[in-house]
Design a protein around this motif. Structure first.
Motif, mmCIF file in Angstrom:
data_model
loop_
_atom_site.group_PDB
_atom_site.id
_atom_site.type_symbol
_atom_site.label_atom_id
_atom_site.label_comp_id
_atom_site.label_asym_id
_atom_site.label_seq_id
_atom_site.Cartn_x
_atom_site.Cartn_y
_atom_site.Cartn_z
ATOM 1 N N GLY A 8 0.790 -1.276 0.027
ATOM 2 C CA GLY A 8 0.044 0.075 0.089
ATOM 3 C C GLY A 8 0.872 1.069 -0.012
ATOM 4 N N GLY A 9 2.113 1.159 0.099
ATOM 5 C CA GLY A 9 2.968 2.269 0.156
ATOM 6 C C GLY A 9 3.006 2.804 -1.311
ATOM 7 N N VAL A 12 2.758 9.954 -3.176
ATOM 8 C CA VAL A 12 1.343 10.745 -2.999
ATOM 9 C C VAL A 12 1.699 12.100 -2.620
ATOM 10 C CG1 VAL A 12 0.992 10.271 -0.588
ATOM 11 C CG2 VAL A 12 -0.866 10.777 -2.085
ATOM 12 N N SER A 17 -3.974 10.575 0.228
ATOM 13 C CA SER A 17 -4.355 9.500 1.108
ATOM 14 C C SER A 17 -3.626 8.128 0.751
ATOM 15 C CB SER A 17 -5.955 9.162 1.391
ATOM 16 O OG SER A 17 -6.757 10.390 1.951
ATOM 17 N N LEU A 18 -3.371 7.332 1.564
ATOM 18 C CA LEU A 18 -2.959 5.970 1.465
ATOM 19 C C LEU A 18 -3.365 4.916 2.285
ATOM 20 C CD1 LEU A 18 1.063 6.362 0.493
ATOM 21 C CD2 LEU A 18 -1.009 5.882 -1.102
ATOM 22 N N ARG A 19 -3.527 3.806 2.092
ATOM 23 C CA ARG A 19 -4.071 2.936 3.099
ATOM 24 C C ARG A 19 -3.036 1.767 3.178
ATOM 25 N NH1 ARG A 19 -9.191 -1.037 3.611
ATOM 26 N NH2 ARG A 19 -8.050 -2.070 2.134
ATOM 27 N N GLN A 81 -4.829 3.653 7.714
ATOM 28 C CA GLN A 81 -5.452 4.684 6.877
ATOM 29 C C GLN A 81 -4.751 6.035 7.188
ATOM 30 O OE1 GLN A 81 -7.698 4.309 4.257
ATOM 31 N NE2 GLN A 81 -7.365 6.435 3.865
ATOM 32 N N VAL A 115 6.595 5.170 2.041
ATOM 33 C CA VAL A 115 5.657 6.190 1.883
ATOM 34 C C VAL A 115 6.339 7.416 1.397
ATOM 35 C CG1 VAL A 115 3.805 7.612 2.757
ATOM 36 C CG2 VAL A 115 3.973 5.168 3.171
#
Length: 119
Positions: A8-9, A12, A17-19, A81, A115
């Motif tokens: 999920g990384g 952005v 947003s990222l989860r 989240q 991230v």
């Protein structure tokens, strides 16, 4: 062994947003605590979010109101989240779980997921 696989990384923009997901597999009875940590370049690893088996969650002051830790017991997956992301959230994020096994209570770490938040 209890392998943890994170996903999920990514990259952005600020405000996005990222989860993150952390799939817990292998042989264990239950997950009784879970955490997300992060480590930015040149800095120490820091605790971001923690959740007990009872569902009580705690967050670092820097992410309160923006990040939410959760779990899906049926999928043995832990989530983070992340909303309203800032450049200072850029780091490698690590999942850490405490599980009960036939060898007692043990802790495991994921491999980390990057991230990057651009300004």
């Amino acid at each position: 062994q209890v392998p943890l696989v994170e996903s999920g990384g990514g990259l952005v923009q600020t405000g996005g947003s990222l989860r993150l997901s952390c799939l817990v597999s292998g042989s264990f009875f239950s997950i009784y605590a879970m955490c997300w940590h992060r480590q930015a370049p040149g800095k120490q690893r820091e605790l971001v979010a923690h959740m007990t088996s009872g569902g009580n969650a705690n967050y670092a002051d820097s992410v309160k109101g923006r990040f939410t830790i959760s779990r899906d017991n049926a999928k043995n997956t832990v989530y983070l989240q992340m909303n309203s992301l800032k450049p200072e959230d850029t780091a490698v994020y690590y999942c850490n779980v405490q599980v009960s096994t036939n060898r007692g209570n043990l802790g495991y770490w994921g491999q980390g997921t990057q991230v990057t938040v651009s300004s």
